[in-house]
Motif scaffolding. Structure first.
Motif, short mmCIF file in Angstrom:
data_model
loop_
_atom_site.label_atom_id
_atom_site.label_comp_id
_atom_site.label_asym_id
_atom_site.label_seq_id
_atom_site.Cartn_x
_atom_site.Cartn_y
_atom_site.Cartn_z
N VAL A 196 6.37 -10.30 -7.21
CA VAL A 196 7.73 -10.30 -7.76
C VAL A 196 7.91 -9.07 -8.64
O VAL A 196 7.03 -8.74 -9.45
CB VAL A 196 7.98 -11.57 -8.59
CG1 VAL A 196 9.35 -11.55 -9.23
CG2 VAL A 196 7.79 -12.80 -7.73
N GLY A 197 9.04 -8.38 -8.51
CA GLY A 197 9.26 -7.22 -9.36
C GLY A 197 10.63 -6.62 -9.19
O GLY A 197 11.43 -7.06 -8.36
N HIS A 198 10.90 -5.57 -9.99
CA HIS A 198 12.17 -4.85 -9.87
C HIS A 198 11.95 -3.39 -9.49
O HIS A 198 12.91 -2.63 -9.39
CB HIS A 198 12.94 -4.93 -11.19
CG HIS A 198 12.19 -4.39 -12.37
ND1 HIS A 198 11.47 -5.18 -13.22
CD2 HIS A 198 12.04 -3.12 -12.81
CE1 HIS A 198 10.91 -4.42 -14.14
NE2 HIS A 198 11.24 -3.17 -13.91
N ASP A 199 10.69 -3.00 -9.27
CA ASP A 199 10.35 -1.63 -8.90
C ASP A 199 10.29 -1.53 -7.37
O ASP A 199 9.31 -1.91 -6.74
CB ASP A 199 9.02 -1.24 -9.52
CG ASP A 199 8.65 0.22 -9.30
OD1 ASP A 199 9.12 0.81 -8.30
OD2 ASP A 199 7.90 0.77 -10.12
N ARG A 200 11.37 -1.04 -6.79
CA ARG A 200 11.45 -0.97 -5.33
C ARG A 200 10.35 -0.12 -4.73
O ARG A 200 9.73 -0.50 -3.71
CB ARG A 200 12.82 -0.41 -4.91
CG ARG A 200 12.99 -0.31 -3.40
CD ARG A 200 14.33 0.34 -3.06
NE ARG A 200 15.44 -0.45 -3.55
CZ ARG A 200 15.98 -1.46 -2.86
NH1 ARG A 200 15.49 -1.79 -1.68
NH2 ARG A 200 16.99 -2.12 -3.36
N VAL A 201 10.10 1.03 -5.32
CA VAL A 201 9.08 1.94 -4.77
C VAL A 201 7.72 1.25 -4.74
O VAL A 201 7.00 1.31 -3.73
CB VAL A 201 9.03 3.25 -5.58
CG1 VAL A 201 7.86 4.12 -5.12
CG2 VAL A 201 10.33 4.02 -5.43
N LEU A 202 7.35 0.61 -5.84
CA LEU A 202 6.05 -0.06 -5.89
C LEU A 202 5.96 -1.16 -4.84
O LEU A 202 4.99 -1.23 -4.08
CB LEU A 202 5.84 -0.66 -7.29
CG LEU A 202 4.59 -1.55 -7.44
CD1 LEU A 202 3.32 -0.76 -7.20
CD2 LEU A 202 4.58 -2.21 -8.82
N LEU A 203 6.96 -2.04 -4.78
CA LEU A 203 6.89 -3.16 -3.85
C LEU A 203 6.90 -2.71 -2.40
O LEU A 203 6.19 -3.27 -1.56
CB LEU A 203 8.02 -4.15 -4.11
CG LEU A 203 7.96 -4.94 -5.43
CD1 LEU A 203 9.14 -5.90 -5.51
CD2 LEU A 203 6.64 -5.69 -5.57
N GLU A 204 7.67 -1.69 -2.09
CA GLU A 204 7.74 -1.26 -0.69
C GLU A 204 6.47 -0.52 -0.26
O GLU A 204 6.13 -0.52 0.92
CB GLU A 204 8.99 -0.41 -0.47
CG GLU A 204 10.27 -1.24 -0.57
CD GLU A 204 11.53 -0.48 -0.20
OE1 GLU A 204 11.45 0.76 -0.08
OE2 GLU A 204 12.58 -1.13 -0.03
N ARG A 205 5.78 0.10 -1.22
CA ARG A 205 4.49 0.70 -0.89
C ARG A 205 3.39 -0.35 -0.81
O ARG A 205 2.44 -0.22 -0.04
CB ARG A 205 4.12 1.75 -1.94
CG ARG A 205 4.95 3.02 -1.86
CD ARG A 205 4.54 4.00 -2.93
NE ARG A 205 5.28 5.25 -2.82
CZ ARG A 205 5.17 6.26 -3.69
NH1 ARG A 205 4.36 6.16 -4.74
NH2 ARG A 205 5.88 7.36 -3.52
N TRP A 206 3.51 -1.38 -1.63
CA TRP A 206 2.45 -2.39 -1.76
C TRP A 206 2.51 -3.43 -0.66
O TRP A 206 1.48 -3.82 -0.10
CB TRP A 206 2.61 -3.05 -3.13
CG TRP A 206 1.57 -4.05 -3.52
CD1 TRP A 206 0.44 -4.41 -2.82
CD2 TRP A 206 1.55 -4.82 -4.74
NE1 TRP A 206 -0.27 -5.35 -3.52
CE2 TRP A 206 0.38 -5.62 -4.69
CE3 TRP A 206 2.41 -4.89 -5.84
CZ2 TRP A 206 0.06 -6.49 -5.74
CZ3 TRP A 206 2.08 -5.76 -6.86
CH2 TRP A 206 0.91 -6.55 -6.82
N CYS A 207 3.71 -3.88 -0.29
CA CYS A 207 3.85 -5.08 0.51
C CYS A 207 4.18 -4.79 1.97
O CYS A 207 4.73 -3.74 2.31
CB CYS A 207 4.95 -5.97 -0.09
SG CYS A 207 4.56 -6.50 -1.78
N ASP A 208 3.87 -5.77 2.82
CA ASP A 208 4.20 -5.66 4.24
C ASP A 208 5.71 -5.68 4.46
O ASP A 208 6.24 -5.02 5.36
CB ASP A 208 3.57 -6.82 5.02
CG ASP A 208 2.05 -6.81 4.94
OD1 ASP A 208 1.46 -5.72 4.93
OD2 ASP A 208 1.46 -7.90 4.87
#
Length: 225
Positions: A196-208
């Motif tokens: 869960v987060g608000h950092d789009r760049v981080l989540l899109e790099r991290w998650c499938d």
């Protein structure tokens, strides 16, 4: 599979912050839940972690529908989920040494005999050092304490990991280290992840894939990760 179907949840009667939300995480999959502060994504994460009873809807973990919450949920289901919260100082007992903090789930489930083995594996995996284990929360940095909280979430080797804004208060190097530790555990164990987060760049790099909370208290929409 971790499944939430048409979940409505909140903290006051007739005032839900989440309405009719659907969310699934497959075994081994990493899903990012993206949205601004206050939109209800942390509430949905707490429902998924069996920490908050929804007002309506269904939650299933590995095919079993959840009918009891928090300590009333069956132990096998509770221990299949590991959770890391945003603010480590609010989720850590200030009286405990870091070693005891990490060991809390083992002691609570009567598995103290596993502690030496699990500590030996987890301490380097999350980037802690042996000398830090004897310190209490006020004697370490936020990043060091969050590393201990991640180790605590992993000590029972959960099949599902929920990271609720885990890196929001941390610098870039600590964020990278914690994400790497989570991914190393997932690669070895096959665990599913809800981040869960608000950092789009981080989540899109991290998650499938990412699930974007399009509007507060309404259902989410999906973007490819």
């Amino acid at each position: 599979m971790l499944e939430l179907h048409r979940v409505t949840a909140g903290y006051e009667p007739r005032s839900p912050v989440v309405r009719d939300a659907d969310l699934t995480v497959a075994p081994g999959e990493s899903v990012g839940l993206l949205g601004p502060s206050g939109c209800g994504k942390s509430t949905l994460a707490r429902v998924a972690a069996l920490l908050h009873r929804p007002d309506a809807g269904r939650v299933l973990v590995d095919g079993t529908e959840i009918r009891a919450w928090r300590h009333r949920a069956p132990r096998a289901l509770r221990t299949s989920l590991g959770v890391v919260f945003q603010q480590p100082r609010l989720s850590a007992d200030p009286r405990l040494r870091l070693a005891d903090l990490i060991a809390e789930p083992l002691r609570a489930t009567g598995r103290r005999d596993l502690l030496p083995e699990r500590l030996a594996a987890l301490v380097p995996a999350v980037g802690l050092t042996e000398d830090l284990l004897a310190r209490r929360p006020h004697e370490v940095s936020d990043g060091q304490l969050q590393r201990a909280c991640l180790a605590r979430a992993l000590v029972l080797r959960p099949r599902w990991l929920i990271c609720d804004e885990m890196t929001a208060m941390l610098d870039a190097s600590t964020t990278a280290a914690l994400v790497a530790a989570v991914e190393s555990y997932r690669a070895e164990s096959g665990a599913g992840l809800l981040a869960v987060g608000h950092d789009r760049v981080l989540l899109e790099r991290w998650c499938d894939r990412t699930v974007e909370w399009a509007e507060c208290a309404r259902g989410p929409g999906e973007n490819a990760g």
